[in-house]
Write an enzyme that holds these catalytic residues in place. Sequence first.
Site, PDB file in Angstrom:
ATOM      1  N   TYR A  24       0.716  -1.304   0.061  1.00 14.48           N
ATOM      2  CA  TYR A  24       0.014  -0.099  -0.107  1.00 14.48           C
ATOM      3  C   TYR A  24       0.614   1.359  -0.097  1.00 14.48           C
ATOM      4  CZ  TYR A  24      -3.637  -3.431   0.930  1.00 14.48           C
ATOM      5  OH  TYR A  24      -4.766  -4.295   0.829  1.00 14.48           O
ATOM      6  N   HIS A 101      -8.510   1.549  -6.106  1.00 10.90           N
ATOM      7  CA  HIS A 101      -7.564   0.752  -5.460  1.00 10.90           C
ATOM      8  C   HIS A 101      -6.256   1.008  -5.462  1.00 10.90           C
ATOM      9  CE1 HIS A 101     -11.157  -1.850  -4.354  1.00 10.90           C
ATOM     10  NE2 HIS A 101     -11.590  -1.556  -5.651  1.00 10.90           N
TER      11      HIS A 101
END
Length: 146
Positions: A24, A101
């Site tokens: 991430y 995302h």
Amino acid sequence: MNKNIYIINGCNLNMLGVRETAIYGQSSLCEIERQCRQLCERQNFTSVFFQSNSEADIITKIQEASEKADAIIINPAAFTHTSIGIRDALLLCSMPIIEVHISNIYAREEFRKNSYVSPIATGVISGFGSEGYLLSLAFLEGLLRK
């Protein structure tokens, strides 16, 4: 052009910059919010930036957006793969919806490849890190000017 963009974030995204940084990235959600607000300002957009670990709170924010927003950017996070309630709330919205995302959900575990949001979204941006939010805003600027 003064358009109102709701940027809605799902569970665990408040831990960005801390959790699984190899997947991430290093950016915190506060940093992503700052970047989005700066770009919205340059685009003459107003923005509502929201994050919750509660599916119910996200549904309530989507319902609010259905009456107040010109577009929604949503990163449902894990709710992407589980929440029919979020999908149904998004169906109330007659505006562009961009699903974002940070990681490429289609290159990860099999269960992450299913999205309840993608079939009803205007578009999906997946795998470009936190830049996906800015890409969404750039797309919306062109779309909302038409």
